[in-house]
Write an enzyme that holds these catalytic residues in place. Structure first.
Site, mmCIF file in Angstrom:
data_model
loop_
_atom_site.group_PDB
_atom_site.id
_atom_site.type_symbol
_atom_site.label_atom_id
_atom_site.label_comp_id
_atom_site.label_asym_id
_atom_site.label_seq_id
_atom_site.Cartn_x
_atom_site.Cartn_y
_atom_site.Cartn_z
ATOM 1 N N ARG A 1 11.355 7.425 0.969
ATOM 2 C CA ARG A 1 11.670 7.514 2.399
ATOM 3 C C ARG A 1 12.411 6.164 2.738
ATOM 4 O O ARG A 1 11.602 4.995 3.093
ATOM 5 C CB ARG A 1 10.433 7.417 3.127
ATOM 6 C CG ARG A 1 10.347 7.690 4.741
ATOM 7 C CD ARG A 1 10.792 6.759 5.500
ATOM 8 N NE ARG A 1 9.758 5.590 5.898
ATOM 9 C CZ ARG A 1 10.081 4.275 6.009
ATOM 10 N NH1 ARG A 1 11.040 3.740 5.558
ATOM 11 N NH2 ARG A 1 8.855 3.326 6.229
ATOM 12 N N ASP B 1 4.920 -0.727 5.457
ATOM 13 C CA ASP B 1 5.244 0.297 6.640
ATOM 14 C C ASP B 1 4.094 0.851 7.373
ATOM 15 O O ASP B 1 4.438 0.946 8.702
ATOM 16 C CB ASP B 1 6.023 1.356 6.008
ATOM 17 C CG ASP B 1 7.166 1.188 5.073
ATOM 18 O OD1 ASP B 1 8.221 0.636 5.774
ATOM 19 O OD2 ASP B 1 7.063 1.534 3.842
#
Ligand SMILES: NC(=O)C1=CN([C@@H]2O[C@H](COP(=O)(O)OP(=O)(O)OC[C@H]3O[C@@H](n4cnc5c(N)ncnc54)[C@H](OP(=O)(O)O)[C@@H]3O)[C@@H](O)[C@H]2O)C=CC1
Ligand SMILES: CC(=O)C(=O)O
Ligand SMILES: [Mg+2]
Length: 589
Positions: free
Chosen positions: A190, A304
């Protein structure tokens, strides 16, 4: 004691991590502690001179070598006669960089510089941080990862693929630096909001670690970028003849878990207990599990989930000066319920709980999230991933973001979906009709994935919005007034956060440290910043900001009994500053 446990003690214990063998002599290369059947790398080191000195990025100074150094190090004739100091080199390079019109060309020029002259690279980055951050980091690093196969010249980090299964410790030993303090690792699934870029995600650990040094002052030699290559499901890459990774579908399940387990074990064995492992841009189906699995045995941090949470909470705390009230007076709506969204939501709930003493189950109730299927509500509970379940509140199903805004009436709207252009005109107008000063954060990176632009936020809200975004936008003039958007990016947090862990010798990360980092960042927003509508301080002050964040994080580590560097320094801000790498040239004898 069995030889196995003796070996365990030697490899896993603190003595090993510090590289101290018998008699205080550092066994940096693991030669002394290796048993006879273990393989070692026969490293040799020599003094660089002549061409090899010019080709060593750590020591090369280009035209800045003095007459004396040119004589002493066999450089005569290898350089033109002029001598430039570092300031003149910086001026010349900035001039050259500004000639490139294509951002990717600037990125490549910066990577060339990093591979040629490390100190000059960091000098440029530190002194021109606002101009160069978008080059080495988001948005340009996103394009660089997409094209990494074509622009790849020299490896800048370690590649650990399925081929290395069973040999990861040996692979780590191939890295020439032995005193590693921070590892940023990705599996490339990602990458920003660009999806699965496989092995080409390496641009992200490389970029993040250059910020560890430039923004947080961690020495470049103690930073290690790693990409774990378990394949990719990106068909375009699988069919690309220039793709640099394994050409196979991603390994999952037990195969994936075993490779990661071997990696985590090898890192601790090679670098000890206190190396910080930052997980970056893993897909959420692995990210939450990895963080949970290793947070009790390793010093791990997911940027993240945790870094983003800390930076957004800081912006929210600062924004209260502009919008009034306290956190508990606000209602939060997220578009995107993944790592960033649920990570931020949880930290907000924890902070409100800390402030009001209400249980976190209660404080979560004013925080709502929308995912690709609509508002997260209790009727969806059964089918929700684990990390979404705490946010399934009682409400009738709502499909679209616009309807969710109308139903929930948030004061704060946060985009963390990775899907660009999702804050439509109607969404922003509705936020502006509900609030005197709607707070709108479009966190998704890179710029192409931003939920809306700064211009859209200001014009559609008729100048009412307080706006910040993950990737930078230029100031916007609206009806004769200049609006300056802030950058809500975890780059404010992770360099100082990591520095705080390092200087205290912390052995674990705790949520209290994230809250401390948020408070430290919010405290750095000045009246002058507020007057411009900013909820973050400018990046130009980032090293000072990082020192303050590091000090608060370190203080928390000491308070929680998780710090191992004793005694505790009296003035942690000064101590953090004194530990920071500075890129000025050194003189050679
Ligand atoms: N500014 C910053 O510092 C940071 C920014 N980010 C950015 O945030 C974005 C998301 O990252 P992350 O949370 O890790 O990603 P995840 O994949 O973990 O989460 C994405 C979430 O967005 C939802 N989603 C995707 N598309 C849509 C859509 N069209 N409408 C509604 N919901 C949608 C997904 O829904 P579902 O669950 O149903 O699939 C999922 O809940 C990325 O662009 C990343 O660059 C991330 C970290 C830091
Ligand atoms: C900033 C960051 O970490 C991301 O977009 O993934
Ligand atoms: Mg990231």
């Amino acid at each position: 004691m069995s030889s196995a446990s003796l070996k365990e003690m030697r490899n896993g214990g603190e003595d090993y991590s510090n590289g101290h063998g018998g008699g205080g002599v550092r066994d940096l290369y693991g030669e002394d502690c290796a048993t006879e059947d273990q393989l070692i790398t026969p490293w040799t080191f020599s003094v660089a001179s002549g061409c090899s000195l010019l080709r060593d990025p750590r020591y090369n100074k280009g035209l800045a070598f003095t007459e004396g150094e040119r004589d002493a190090h066999y450089l005569r004739g290898l350089l033109p006669p002029a001598i430039f100091n570092q300031e003149l080199q910086e001026k010349r390079l900035m001039h050259n960089l500004r000639q490139y019109e294509v951002p990717l060309h600037r990125y490549m020029a910066m990577m060339d510089l990093q591979e040629r002259n490390e100190r000059l690279f960091y000098k440029l980055l530190i002194n021109n941080v606002e101009e160069l951050l978008p080059v080495v980091y988001t948005p340009t690093v996103g394009e660089a990862c997409q094209k990494y196969g074509s622009i790849f010249r020299r490896p800048q980090g370690l590649y650990i693929s399925l081929k290395e299964k069973g040999k990861i410790l040996e692979v780590l030993k191939n890295w020439p630096e032995k005193s590693i303090q921070v590892i940023v690792v990705t599996d490339g699934e990602r990458i920003l909001g660009l999806g699965d870029l496989g092995c080409q995600g390496m641009g992200i650990p490389v970029g993040k670690l250059s910020l560890y040094t430039a923004l947080g002052g961690v020495r470049p030699s103690s930073c290690l970028p790693i990409t774990i290559d378990v394949g990719t499901n990106n068909e375009k890459l699988l069919n690309d003849e220039f793709y640099i990774g394994l050409k196979q579908k991603r390994a999952t399940g037990q195969e994936y878990a075993e490779l990661l387990e071997e990696f985590m074990h090898a890192v601790k064995q090679n670098y000890g207990e206190k190396v910080l492992i930052q997980f970056e841009d893993f897909a959420n189906h692995n990210a939450f599990d990895l963080l949970e699995k290793y947070s009790s045995s390793h010093l791990v941090f997911n940027d993240d989930i945790q870094g983003t949470a800390s930076v957004v909470l800081a912006g929210l705390l600062a924004s209260l000066k502009l919008v009034g009230g306290t956190l508990v007076d606000h209602t939060f709506l997220f578009l995107g319920a993944g790592e960033a969204g649920t990570g931020i939501a949880e930290l907000i709930a924890l902070e409100i709980s800390k402030q009001t003493k209400a249980p976190v189950e209660e404080t979560r109730k004013k925080i709502w999230l929308v995912d690709s299927k609509g508002l997260i509500v209790s009727s969806r509970l059964e089918s929700l991933q684990q990390f979404k379940k705490p946010w399934a509140h009682e409400h009738e199903p709502v499909k679209s973001l616009l309807d969710a805004v109308k139903a929930i009436k948030p004061t704060v709207l946060i985009g963390s979906s990775g899907a660009g252009k999702t804050f439509t005109k109607e969404v922003v107008e509705t936020m502006a009709s509900l609030n005197e000063k709607p707070l709108i954060l479009a966190l998704s990176n890179p710029t192409s994935q931003s939920e809306c632009t700064a211009e859209e936020a200001y014009t559609w809200s008729k100048g009412k919005a307080i706006f910040a975004s993950g990737s930078p936008f230029d100031p916007v003039e609206y009806e004769g007034k200049l609006f300056v958007p802030g950058q809500a990016n975890n780059a404010y947090i992770f360099p100082g956060f990591g520095l705080g862990l390092i200087i205290s010798g912390a052995i674990r990360v705790r949520d209290e440290m994230l809250l401390a980092a948020s408070e430290a960042l919010a405290a750095q927003v000045s009246q002058e910043n507020y007057d411009k509508g900013l909820i973050y301080p400018p990046f130009s002050n980032i090293r000072k900001i990082s020192a303050h964040i590091a000090a608060k994080v370190a203080a928390k580590a000491y308070d929680l009994g998780l710090a191992s560097h004793l005694p505790r320094p009296k003035d942690l801000v000064k101590y953090a500053e004194s530990c920071m790498y500075s890129p000025g040239y050194r003189s050679y004898r």
